[in-house]
Design a protein around this motif. Structure first.
Motif, PDB file in Angstrom:
ATOM      1  N   LYS A   1      21.741  43.056  46.104  1.00 17.12           N
ATOM      2  CA  LYS A   1      21.355  42.917  47.516  1.00 17.12           C
ATOM      3  C   LYS A   1      22.345  42.100  48.342  1.00 17.12           C
ATOM      4  O   LYS A   1      21.975  41.494  49.342  1.00 17.12           O
ATOM      5  CB  LYS A   1      19.953  42.314  47.625  1.00 17.12           C
ATOM      6  N   GLN A   2      23.602  42.065  47.920  1.00 16.82           N
ATOM      7  CA  GLN A   2      24.647  41.386  48.681  1.00 16.82           C
ATOM      8  C   GLN A   2      25.877  42.271  48.737  1.00 16.82           C
ATOM      9  O   GLN A   2      26.113  43.068  47.834  1.00 16.82           O
ATOM     10  CB  GLN A   2      25.030  40.051  48.023  1.00 16.82           C
ATOM     11  N   ARG A   3      26.656  42.108  49.828  1.00 14.98           N
ATOM     12  CA  ARG A   3      27.922  42.844  49.952  1.00 14.98           C
ATOM     13  C   ARG A   3      29.059  41.884  49.639  1.00 14.98           C
ATOM     14  O   ARG A   3      29.085  40.765  50.151  1.00 14.98           O
ATOM     15  CB  ARG A   3      28.068  43.425  51.348  1.00 14.98           C
ATOM     16  N   HIS A   4      29.979  42.338  48.823  1.00 14.54           N
ATOM     17  CA  HIS A   4      31.073  41.474  48.378  1.00 14.54           C
ATOM     18  C   HIS A   4      32.415  42.050  48.805  1.00 14.54           C
ATOM     19  O   HIS A   4      32.641  43.252  48.690  1.00 14.54           O
ATOM     20  CB  HIS A   4      31.041  41.331  46.856  1.00 14.54           C
ATOM     21  N   ARG A   5      33.290  41.170  49.268  1.00 13.06           N
ATOM     22  CA  ARG A   5      34.644  41.564  49.649  1.00 13.06           C
ATOM     23  C   ARG A   5      35.687  40.858  48.809  1.00 13.06           C
ATOM     24  O   ARG A   5      36.819  41.287  48.733  1.00 13.06           O
ATOM     25  CB  ARG A   5      34.893  41.254  51.117  1.00 13.06           C
ATOM     26  N   ARG A   6      35.298  39.727  48.223  1.00 18.39           N
ATOM     27  CA  ARG A   6      36.216  38.955  47.380  1.00 18.39           C
ATOM     28  C   ARG A   6      35.518  38.648  46.062  1.00 18.39           C
ATOM     29  O   ARG A   6      34.292  38.606  45.993  1.00 18.39           O
ATOM     30  CB  ARG A   6      36.634  37.655  48.059  1.00 18.39           C
ATOM     31  N   GLY A   7      36.315  38.393  45.036  1.00 17.58           N
ATOM     32  CA  GLY A   7      35.733  38.049  43.747  1.00 17.58           C
ATOM     33  C   GLY A   7      36.747  37.388  42.848  1.00 17.58           C
ATOM     34  O   GLY A   7      37.952  37.500  43.060  1.00 17.58           O
ATOM     35  N   GLY A   8      36.255  36.665  41.879  1.00 16.24           N
ATOM     36  CA  GLY A   8      37.108  36.049  40.869  1.00 16.24           C
ATOM     37  C   GLY A   8      37.285  37.024  39.718  1.00 16.24           C
ATOM     38  O   GLY A   8      36.314  37.616  39.239  1.00 16.24           O
ATOM     39  N   TYR A   9      38.518  37.213  39.294  1.00 17.06           N
ATOM     40  CA  TYR A   9      38.835  38.140  38.204  1.00 17.06           C
ATOM     41  C   TYR A   9      39.148  37.344  36.946  1.00 17.06           C
ATOM     42  O   TYR A   9      39.935  36.400  36.981  1.00 17.06           O
ATOM     43  CB  TYR A   9      40.053  38.992  38.562  1.00 17.06           C
ATOM     44  N   PHE A  10      38.535  37.759  35.832  1.00 12.19           N
ATOM     45  CA  PHE A  10      38.764  37.108  34.550  1.00 12.19           C
ATOM     46  C   PHE A  10      38.986  38.167  33.484  1.00 12.19           C
ATOM     47  O   PHE A  10      38.366  39.229  33.517  1.00 12.19           O
ATOM     48  CB  PHE A  10      37.569  36.230  34.160  1.00 12.19           C
TER      49      PHE A  10
ATOM     50  N   CYS B   1      32.581  32.957  46.082  1.00 12.50           N
ATOM     51  CA  CYS B   1      32.330  31.682  46.752  1.00 12.50           C
ATOM     52  C   CYS B   1      31.860  30.597  45.790  1.00 12.50           C
ATOM     53  O   CYS B   1      31.275  29.620  46.208  1.00 12.50           O
ATOM     54  CB  CYS B   1      31.295  31.899  47.870  1.00 12.50           C
ATOM     55  N   TYR B   2      32.123  30.713  44.527  1.00 14.02           N
ATOM     56  CA  TYR B   2      31.646  29.733  43.568  1.00 14.02           C
ATOM     57  C   TYR B   2      32.604  28.581  43.392  1.00 14.02           C
ATOM     58  O   TYR B   2      33.811  28.734  43.462  1.00 14.02           O
ATOM     59  CB  TYR B   2      31.426  30.373  42.196  1.00 14.02           C
ATOM     60  N   SER B   3      32.031  27.420  43.116  1.00 15.96           N
ATOM     61  CA  SER B   3      32.837  26.261  42.778  1.00 15.96           C
ATOM     62  C   SER B   3      33.195  26.343  41.295  1.00 15.96           C
ATOM     63  O   SER B   3      32.673  27.183  40.558  1.00 15.96           O
ATOM     64  CB  SER B   3      32.053  24.984  43.073  1.00 15.96           C
ATOM     65  N   ARG B   4      34.063  25.466  40.877  1.00 21.68           N
ATOM     66  CA  ARG B   4      34.491  25.480  39.472  1.00 21.68           C
ATOM     67  C   ARG B   4      33.347  25.321  38.478  1.00 21.68           C
ATOM     68  O   ARG B   4      33.280  26.050  37.504  1.00 21.68           O
ATOM     69  CB  ARG B   4      35.553  24.411  39.232  1.00 21.68           C
ATOM     70  N   PRO B   5      32.413  24.375  38.693  1.00 28.17           N
ATOM     71  CA  PRO B   5      31.305  24.250  37.721  1.00 28.17           C
ATOM     72  C   PRO B   5      30.457  25.518  37.637  1.00 28.17           C
ATOM     73  O   PRO B   5      30.026  25.907  36.559  1.00 28.17           O
ATOM     74  CB  PRO B   5      30.487  23.066  38.238  1.00 28.17           C
ATOM     75  N   GLU B   6      30.205  26.163  38.780  1.00 26.90           N
ATOM     76  CA  GLU B   6      29.405  27.389  38.766  1.00 26.90           C
ATOM     77  C   GLU B   6      30.151  28.518  38.068  1.00 26.90           C
ATOM     78  O   GLU B   6      29.570  29.283  37.306  1.00 26.90           O
ATOM     79  CB  GLU B   6      29.041  27.793  40.195  1.00 26.90           C
TER      80      GLU B   6
ATOM     81  N   ARG C   1      40.586  37.143  44.504  1.00 32.35           N
ATOM     82  CA  ARG C   1      41.313  38.071  45.367  1.00 32.35           C
ATOM     83  C   ARG C   1      40.340  39.019  46.050  1.00 32.35           C
ATOM     84  O   ARG C   1      39.168  39.081  45.693  1.00 32.35           O
ATOM     85  CB  ARG C   1      42.354  38.846  44.569  1.00 32.35           C
ATOM     86  N   ALA C   2      40.867  39.732  47.024  1.00 33.79           N
ATOM     87  CA  ALA C   2      40.054  40.731  47.714  1.00 33.79           C
ATOM     88  C   ALA C   2      39.740  41.862  46.741  1.00 33.79           C
ATOM     89  O   ALA C   2      40.593  42.272  45.948  1.00 33.79           O
ATOM     90  CB  ALA C   2      40.808  41.271  48.924  1.00 33.79           C
ATOM     91  N   LEU C   3      38.512  42.348  46.794  1.00 34.05           N
ATOM     92  CA  LEU C   3      38.127  43.493  45.976  1.00 34.05           C
ATOM     93  C   LEU C   3      38.786  44.743  46.548  1.00 34.05           C
ATOM     94  O   LEU C   3      39.081  44.801  47.747  1.00 34.05           O
ATOM     95  CB  LEU C   3      36.605  43.646  45.970  1.00 34.05           C
ATOM     96  N   PRO C   4      39.021  45.766  45.727  1.00 35.44           N
ATOM     97  CA  PRO C   4      39.676  46.973  46.240  1.00 35.44           C
ATOM     98  C   PRO C   4      38.845  47.706  47.292  1.00 35.44           C
ATOM     99  O   PRO C   4      39.368  48.458  48.095  1.00 35.44           O
ATOM    100  CB  PRO C   4      39.879  47.839  44.999  1.00 35.44           C
TER     101      PRO C   4
END
Length: 113
Positions: A47-56, A4-9, A37-40
């Motif tokens: 302390k957070q649950r993640h379903r999506r992430g940026g891949y680099f 959920c990050y913006s480009r500057p973050e 993309r969606a995480l596998p």
């Protein structure tokens, strides 16, 4: 990284990561954004649950000794969900043999075919 990050973050996270790599002796060759993309699978991190992430993908050259240091560093970064280092073979480059001496006398006396 968090999805959920913006480009500057996102740029700030990447800058921190690349700076840490270089401070530990790495030479960064390329940085490629593979997109969000969606995480596998769902990942719980910091302390957070993640379903999506940026891949680099960061292409770098570094001594193997920095891997454990960087894994610890990235593991503590709250903006990094998952990290990995993958060793890939170095492409073989040909050594330059320098200038090969040429006999100009042979060139002058050689007959054309």
């Amino acid at each position: 990284m968090h999805g959920c990050y913006s480009r500057p973050e996102t740029a700030a996270v990447l800058k921190r990561t690349v700076e840490a790599l270089m401070e530990n002796g790495a030479v960064v060759r390329n940085l490629e954004n593979l997109g969000e993309r969606a995480l596998p699978y769902k990942i719980s991190k910091h302390k957070q649950r993640h379903r999506r992430g940026g891949y680099f993908l960061v292409d770098l050259e570094a001594p193997p000794s920095i891997v454990s240091t960087m894994m610890d560093h990235l593991g503590r970064d709250i903006d990094v969900i998952r990290r990995a280092f993958i060793k890939h073979p170095v492409s073989k480059t040909e050594e330059c043999s320098g200038i090969i001496p040429v006999s100009f006398e042979d060139k002058l006396t050689a007959k054309k075919k």
